[in-house]
Design a protein around this motif. Structure first.
Motif, PDB file in Angstrom:
ATOM      1  N   HIS A   1      33.573  19.428  28.455  1.00  0.00           N
ATOM      2  CA  HIS A   1      34.148  19.431  29.804  1.00  0.00           C
ATOM      3  C   HIS A   1      35.187  20.544  29.928  1.00  0.00           C
ATOM      4  CE1 HIS A   1      37.322  17.940  32.670  1.00  0.00           C
ATOM      5  NE2 HIS A   1      36.254  17.942  33.442  1.00  0.00           N
TER       6      HIS A   1
ATOM      7  N   ALA B   1      35.416  23.225  28.051  1.00  0.00           N
ATOM      8  CA  ALA B   1      34.767  24.538  27.904  1.00  0.00           C
ATOM      9  C   ALA B   1      34.052  24.952  29.191  1.00  0.00           C
ATOM     10  CB  ALA B   1      33.785  24.510  26.735  1.00  0.00           C
ATOM     11  N   LEU B   2      33.465  23.985  29.906  1.00  0.00           N
ATOM     12  CA  LEU B   2      32.748  24.337  31.138  1.00  0.00           C
ATOM     13  C   LEU B   2      33.711  24.587  32.298  1.00  0.00           C
ATOM     14  CD1 LEU B   2      29.587  22.036  31.090  1.00  0.00           C
ATOM     15  CD2 LEU B   2      29.855  24.382  30.282  1.00  0.00           C
ATOM     16  N   GLY B   3      34.968  24.217  32.122  1.00  0.00           N
ATOM     17  CA  GLY B   3      35.932  24.404  33.199  1.00  0.00           C
ATOM     18  C   GLY B   3      36.839  25.609  33.030  1.00  0.00           C
TER      19      GLY B   3
ATOM     20  N   GLU C   1      36.937  29.554  31.369  1.00  0.00           N
ATOM     21  CA  GLU C   1      36.182  30.636  30.731  1.00  0.00           C
ATOM     22  C   GLU C   1      36.703  30.919  29.320  1.00  0.00           C
ATOM     23  OE1 GLU C   1      33.949  33.503  29.320  1.00  0.00           O
ATOM     24  OE2 GLU C   1      33.440  32.167  30.969  1.00  0.00           O
TER      25      GLU C   1
ATOM     26  N   ALA D   1      35.502  28.359  26.914  1.00  0.00           N
ATOM     27  CA  ALA D   1      34.080  28.581  26.658  1.00  0.00           C
ATOM     28  C   ALA D   1      33.901  29.720  25.659  1.00  0.00           C
ATOM     29  CB  ALA D   1      33.342  28.897  27.962  1.00  0.00           C
TER      30      ALA D   1
END
Lengths: 213, 213
Positions: free
Chosen positions: A128, A130-132, A134, A137
């Motif tokens: 969660h 990492a997807l929010g 950059e 990620a």
């Protein structure tokens, strides 16, 4: 100190591994300050650009002390983000077994680790984050590529091994998101063996092109 | 009105589909109020428990008007969450083609849609929301299961079709997360054809057990 770190939503203090429960508090404090410094260094510079030596400097301790507590950078990173599993360790173990069981062994490790509800919830929180963000990620990507995909590629030795490893990663990441995050049925309630028997050969095929059952 | 909705981070007003650019503002307002009401109803009751009729009531319009603007609940849901693709439409199209090309057709639709940077970023924001909120996850899960997985299962007609569909979902979700979210290389830079040729047969195998190349 006190600076915000990217993966700073760890549910509890970093776990201790392989150490007696009554370690003295000076050692505890040292170890804890190393983890804190590591979290800050990784969050500022990313995975690739952070070194054990730089973390030691940031924690004001001798590099040898960092290596006393943590076997390598992947170990320290996993602890800094409170990862519930070590994908690099999983890969090392899987690659040490028979070649035609790599896929099944990887999936078994994942399912047996993450079927623990706290571990499953934790990996989803990491994804969660990492997807929010950059930067989160990119940090996770650097870790995955250096410690997991490149190791697999080196071991397989084929010229398209890195591509194969990244395609295998899609199957594994999707398994984690669908079973522990979205909880899509009947997958989410399937027994570990059902999941292992179905997904293992797919991962094997991604990596080595072996025939599926 | 003004109540918070679960997927309320849409980057722009809901897109208009199949309507002239100079629609009159009364129609625009009606349509927009239906979408707003839908977002609130879905966010309160979930996908399964929300009906077109209930949305009409919440928007204070005639149900026939809702059906004038939106072909079905899946259409309205997709618009309410500003989804960049319609997985239910993708599945319907894929199932209408040759049986042995279902996997490749699904993957082609996903890659061709999400390689548009805005669309790829949007799907990742939706997944980010779903992984951070249990209710958002359940809503997305209900939508996926009812409109996608059960349709596939019905069409395939095998007794383990729902399991197969949920396993296929792991491969597709993982592709989306790894290529558009974590951007793992070399997958993220691979050409659409490379991705389609590699992942398509895997999805086919998940669904139908056909031999891989």
């Amino acid at each position: 100190m006190g600076r915000e770190t990217v993966f700073d939503d760890a549910p509890q203090p970093p776990r201790r591994r392989g150490r007696p429960a009554k370690a003295n508090s000076l050692a505890d404090n040292t170890r804890s300050s190393i983890v804190t410094a590591a979290a800050e260094e990784f969050s500022r510079d990313g995975y690739d650009a952070t070194s054990m030596r730089g973390i030691a400097r940031a924690a004001s301790v001798d590099p040898a002390l960092v290596r006393h507590y943590f076997s390598d950078k992947a170990d320290l990173f996993s602890e800094a983000i409170a990862a519930p599993m070590r994908p690099d360790v999983m890969v090392t173990h899987a690659l040490a077994g028979p070649r035609d069981e790599i896929g099944v062994n990887i999936v078994r490790y994942i399912v047996e680790t993450l079927d623990n509800p706290a571990a499953g919830a934790r990996i989803i929180r990491l994804l969660h984050t990492a997807l929010g963000q950059e930067f989160a990620a990119s940090m996770l990507r650097e870790f995955m590529m250096r410690e997991v995909l490149k190791r697999i590629a080196r071991e397989l030795g084929e010229k398209d091994s890195e591509a194969r490893a990244s395609f295998a990663a899609t199957q594994l990441i999707g398994l984690v998101v669908a079973r522990y995050g979205l909880k899509i049925e009947p997958l989410a309630s399937a027994s570990p063996d059902e999941v292992i028997n179905h997904i293992g050969p797919i991962v094997q095929w991604h990596l080595m092109g072996s025939p599926l059952p």
